[in-house]
Write a protein that holds these residues in place. Structure first.
Motif, PDB file in Angstrom:
ATOM      1  N   TYR A   1       0.835  -1.198   0.000  1.00 15.94           N
ATOM      2  CA  TYR A   1       0.000   0.000   0.000  1.00 15.94           C
ATOM      3  C   TYR A   1       0.873   1.253   0.000  1.00 15.94           C
ATOM      4  O   TYR A   1       0.613   2.221  -0.730  1.00 15.94           O
ATOM      5  CB  TYR A   1      -0.916   0.002   1.220  1.00 15.94           C
ATOM      6  CG  TYR A   1      -2.371  -0.233   0.901  1.00 15.94           C
ATOM      7  CD1 TYR A   1      -3.091   0.691   0.147  1.00 15.94           C
ATOM      8  CD2 TYR A   1      -3.036  -1.361   1.353  1.00 15.94           C
ATOM      9  CE1 TYR A   1      -4.422   0.485  -0.143  1.00 15.94           C
ATOM     10  CE2 TYR A   1      -4.368  -1.584   1.065  1.00 15.94           C
ATOM     11  CZ  TYR A   1      -5.056  -0.651   0.320  1.00 15.94           C
ATOM     12  OH  TYR A   1      -6.374  -0.852   0.025  1.00 15.94           O
ATOM     13  N   GLY A   2       1.902   1.257   0.832  1.00 14.23           N
ATOM     14  CA  GLY A   2       2.798   2.409   0.894  1.00 14.23           C
ATOM     15  C   GLY A   2       3.517   2.648  -0.420  1.00 14.23           C
ATOM     16  O   GLY A   2       3.647   3.797  -0.873  1.00 14.23           O
TER      17      GLY A   2
ATOM     18  N   THR B   1       2.489   1.743  -3.434  1.00 13.60           N
ATOM     19  CA  THR B   1       1.518   2.214  -4.422  1.00 13.60           C
ATOM     20  C   THR B   1       1.172   3.681  -4.208  1.00 13.60           C
ATOM     21  O   THR B   1       1.084   4.454  -5.165  1.00 13.60           O
ATOM     22  CB  THR B   1       0.239   1.357  -4.345  1.00 13.60           C
ATOM     23  OG1 THR B   1       0.568  -0.002  -4.618  1.00 13.60           O
ATOM     24  CG2 THR B   1      -0.782   1.829  -5.360  1.00 13.60           C
ATOM     25  N   ILE B   2       0.978   4.073  -2.958  1.00 11.65           N
ATOM     26  CA  ILE B   2       0.659   5.480  -2.671  1.00 11.65           C
ATOM     27  C   ILE B   2       1.824   6.382  -3.060  1.00 11.65           C
ATOM     28  O   ILE B   2       1.631   7.444  -3.677  1.00 11.65           O
ATOM     29  CB  ILE B   2       0.296   5.641  -1.182  1.00 11.65           C
ATOM     30  CG1 ILE B   2      -1.020   4.937  -0.876  1.00 11.65           C
ATOM     31  CG2 ILE B   2       0.205   7.123  -0.810  1.00 11.65           C
ATOM     32  CD1 ILE B   2      -1.355   4.869   0.590  1.00 11.65           C
TER      33      ILE B   2
ATOM     34  N   THR C   1       2.096   6.547  -6.855  1.00  7.38           N
ATOM     35  CA  THR C   1       0.993   7.326  -7.419  1.00  7.38           C
ATOM     36  C   THR C   1       1.195   8.819  -7.210  1.00  7.38           C
ATOM     37  O   THR C   1       1.012   9.615  -8.144  1.00  7.38           O
ATOM     38  CB  THR C   1      -0.335   6.875  -6.787  1.00  7.38           C
ATOM     39  OG1 THR C   1      -0.530   5.477  -7.012  1.00  7.38           O
ATOM     40  CG2 THR C   1      -1.494   7.644  -7.382  1.00  7.38           C
ATOM     41  N   VAL C   2       1.599   9.209  -6.013  1.00 10.43           N
ATOM     42  CA  VAL C   2       1.782  10.638  -5.718  1.00 10.43           C
ATOM     43  C   VAL C   2       2.965  11.203  -6.510  1.00 10.43           C
ATOM     44  O   VAL C   2       2.838  12.227  -7.203  1.00 10.43           O
ATOM     45  CB  VAL C   2       1.989  10.848  -4.209  1.00 10.43           C
ATOM     46  CG1 VAL C   2       2.371  12.291  -3.916  1.00 10.43           C
ATOM     47  CG2 VAL C   2       0.730  10.469  -3.440  1.00 10.43           C
TER      48      VAL C   2
ATOM     49  N   THR D   1      -3.339   9.418 -12.054  1.00  9.15           N
ATOM     50  CA  THR D   1      -3.539   8.727 -10.779  1.00  9.15           C
ATOM     51  C   THR D   1      -4.123   7.342 -10.987  1.00  9.15           C
ATOM     52  O   THR D   1      -3.670   6.357 -10.388  1.00  9.15           O
ATOM     53  CB  THR D   1      -4.473   9.563  -9.874  1.00  9.15           C
ATOM     54  OG1 THR D   1      -3.888  10.850  -9.661  1.00  9.15           O
ATOM     55  CG2 THR D   1      -4.693   8.876  -8.544  1.00  9.15           C
TER      56      THR D   1
ATOM     57  N   TRP E   1      -2.167   3.908 -10.058  1.00  6.95           N
ATOM     58  CA  TRP E   1      -2.773   3.077  -9.016  1.00  6.95           C
ATOM     59  C   TRP E   1      -3.073   1.663  -9.534  1.00  6.95           C
ATOM     60  O   TRP E   1      -2.925   0.679  -8.798  1.00  6.95           O
ATOM     61  CB  TRP E   1      -4.053   3.730  -8.511  1.00  6.95           C
ATOM     62  CG  TRP E   1      -4.653   2.996  -7.355  1.00  6.95           C
ATOM     63  CD1 TRP E   1      -5.614   2.027  -7.397  1.00  6.95           C
ATOM     64  CD2 TRP E   1      -4.314   3.167  -5.974  1.00  6.95           C
ATOM     65  NE1 TRP E   1      -5.896   1.584  -6.136  1.00  6.95           N
ATOM     66  CE2 TRP E   1      -5.111   2.263  -5.236  1.00  6.95           C
ATOM     67  CE3 TRP E   1      -3.421   3.997  -5.291  1.00  6.95           C
ATOM     68  CZ2 TRP E   1      -5.038   2.168  -3.856  1.00  6.95           C
ATOM     69  CZ3 TRP E   1      -3.344   3.897  -3.916  1.00  6.95           C
ATOM     70  CH2 TRP E   1      -4.142   2.988  -3.213  1.00  6.95           C
TER      71      TRP E   1
ATOM     72  N   PRO F   1      -9.888   3.168  -2.497  1.00  3.48           N
ATOM     73  CA  PRO F   1      -9.252   4.489  -2.403  1.00  3.48           C
ATOM     74  C   PRO F   1      -9.562   5.406  -3.580  1.00  3.48           C
ATOM     75  O   PRO F   1      -9.793   6.616  -3.389  1.00  3.48           O
ATOM     76  CB  PRO F   1      -7.749   4.146  -2.342  1.00  3.48           C
ATOM     77  CG  PRO F   1      -7.702   2.763  -1.794  1.00  3.48           C
ATOM     78  CD  PRO F   1      -8.885   2.077  -2.369  1.00  3.48           C
TER      79      PRO F   1
ATOM     80  N   ALA G   1     -11.676   8.915  -3.574  1.00  2.14           N
ATOM     81  CA  ALA G   1     -10.942  10.114  -3.987  1.00  2.14           C
ATOM     82  C   ALA G   1     -11.589  10.824  -5.170  1.00  2.14           C
ATOM     83  O   ALA G   1     -11.391  12.029  -5.355  1.00  2.14           O
ATOM     84  CB  ALA G   1      -9.494   9.754  -4.344  1.00  2.14           C
TER      85      ALA G   1
END
Length: 320
Positions: free
Chosen positions: A96-97, A99-100, A103-104, A227, A231, A297, A301
Motif C-alpha cells: 500500500y505504501g 503504491t501510494i 501514485t503521488v 492517478t 494506481w 481508495p 478520492a
C-alpha cells in the motif's frame, strides 16, 4: 393613431409572442430535465450496485457462499477474507505504501512534464512546435516494443528493482500532451500571455502564475488519468521488480490470487496438508476483498476531482 403608437403595440405583441414561446420551451425543458434526472439517477444506482455487491460478498463467510451463492444480504458475515489477506505480515501495508508513493510522485512528475511540454506546443511564438509535436506523436503510433523497452530500462538506465522503474514508464503520455495542448489553446487567451510578457514576466512565471490557475480543470483531469494509471499498474512491477519491499498493491494482489488458484487446483497433488489448506481458504470472498481493497481508495478520492473532471472534459470541446 400615430405611427409610434402602432409600432409600440406591434413591439409589445411580438414580445408577448416570444415570451409565450419561451414559456412553452421552458415547460418542455423542465419535463425533459426531470426525465434526464430520473435516467441519470437510475444509471448512478446501477453503477454503485456492483461495487456494493462486491463489498458485501467480501464480508460474507466462505461457507455461506458455497451453500447459498451470492446474495445482497448474506446469511453469515465474516472478516476472514480480509484477515487472510493481511496475515501476510507487513507486506500488504508495504505494498500500500509503495503504491501510494508511486501514485503521488508519478502524478506530480507526470503533470510537470506533460503540462510544460503541452504549454510550449500551444504557444504560437514557439518556432519548433511542429517538430516537437511529431517527436511526441510518432512514438504513440510506432513504439519500440517490449524487449527494447526492457533493455533500455534495465541495461541502459539500470532501473531494475528501483522505484523509478514504476514511475518513469507512465509519467509521459502523448495523448495527454495533445489534450492539454488543445486545452491551453482554447482556455488561455494569447492576449493575457502577451500582456504578462510586456510587464516583464518570465516564461516560468507566466506558466505557473497565469496559465496553471486558468487551466486547473484540464490539469486536474490529466491528474486523475495519471492517478488511475499509476494506481492500477501492475505490469511494470512484473517486468522490473523482484524485491518484496518494492511490490505495489495491484501486483501483490495478483500474486496472492495466483497462489490461491494454484493451491486449490493442485491440492490433491501436493498432499494432505494442501487439501486442508484449500478447504479453509476463502477463495470467492478473498477475490472480492482484493477488488474492494484495490478500488476503494480511488472511489473515495474521485468526488474531490469531479468538478474539475467535468469542466476539463467540456471546456474546449467546442471551437468558436
Amino acid at each position: 393613431m400615430s405611427i409610434s403608437t402602432a409600432l409600440s403595440k406591434k413591439t409589445i405583441k411580438e414580445k408577448l409572442k416570444y415570451e409565450n414561446e419561451d414559456n412553452k420551451f421552458t415547460k418542455i425543458s423542465k419535463k425533459s430535465n426531470l426525465g434526464m434526472n430520473i435516467i441519470l439517477v437510475t444509471l448512478s444506482i446501477l453503477s454503485i450496485l456492483p461495487f456494493l455487491f462486491v463489498s458485501i460478498i467480501s464480508l460474507s463467510s466462505e461457507e455461506s457462499l458455497r451453500a447459498n451463492g451470492y446474495s445482497l444480504i448474506p446469511e453469515e458475515w465474516s472478516l476472514y477474507a480480509y484477515r487472510y489477506l493481511f496475515n501476510s505480515g507487513n507486506q500488504m501495508l508495504k505494498s500500500y505504501g509503495v503504491t501510494i508513493m508511486v501514485t503521488v510522485l508519478g502524478t506530480i512528475i507526470g503533470l510537470l512534464l506533460i503540462s510544460t511540454y503541452a504549454y510550449v506546443l500551444s504557444r504560437r511564438s514557439f518556432a519548433y512546435k511542429k517538430f516537437f509535436t511529431m517527436v511526441a506523436f510518432i512514438p504513440m503510433l510506432f513504439s519500440g516494443g517490449m524487449v527494447s523497452s526492457y533493455l533500455v530500462m534495465t541495461k541502459l538506465l539500470g532501473l531494475k528493482n528501483t522505484i523509478w522503474a514504476l514511475i518513469l514508464p507512465l509519467c509521459m503520455n502523448t495523448f495527454y500532451v495533445i489534450v492539454l495542448r488543445t486545452f491551453f489553446k482554447n482556455s488561455v487567451p494569447e492576449a493575457v500571455i502577451e500582456s504578462a510578457k510586456i510587464d516583464g514576466a518570465s516564461e516560468f512565471r507566466v506558466f505557473f502564475k497565469i496559465v496553471v490557475p486558468m487551466s486547473l480543470p484540464g490539469i486536474a483531469t490529466i491528474a486523475l488519468f495519471l492517478t488511475l494509471g499509476y494506481w492500477n499498474d501492475w505490469f511494470n512491477a512484473m517486468l522490473y521488480i523482484d524485491k518484496n519491499s518494492l511490490i505495489p498493491l495491484q501486483y501483490l494482489l495478483m500474486r496472492v490470487e495466483n497462489s490461491m488458484e494454484f493451491i486449490i487446483n493442485n491440492s490433491t497433488k501436493l498432499g494432505t496438508a494442501s487439501i486442508d489448506i484449500a478447504k479453509t481458504m476463502p477463495k470467492e470472498s478473498a477475490k472480492m476483498a482484493m477488488v474492494f481493497l484495490s478500488t476503494a481508495p480511488i472511489v473515495f478520492a474521485y468526488p474531490f476531482f469531479q468538478k474539475y473532471f467535468i469542466s476539463g472534459l467540456t471546456i474546449g470541446a467546442v471551437k468558436e
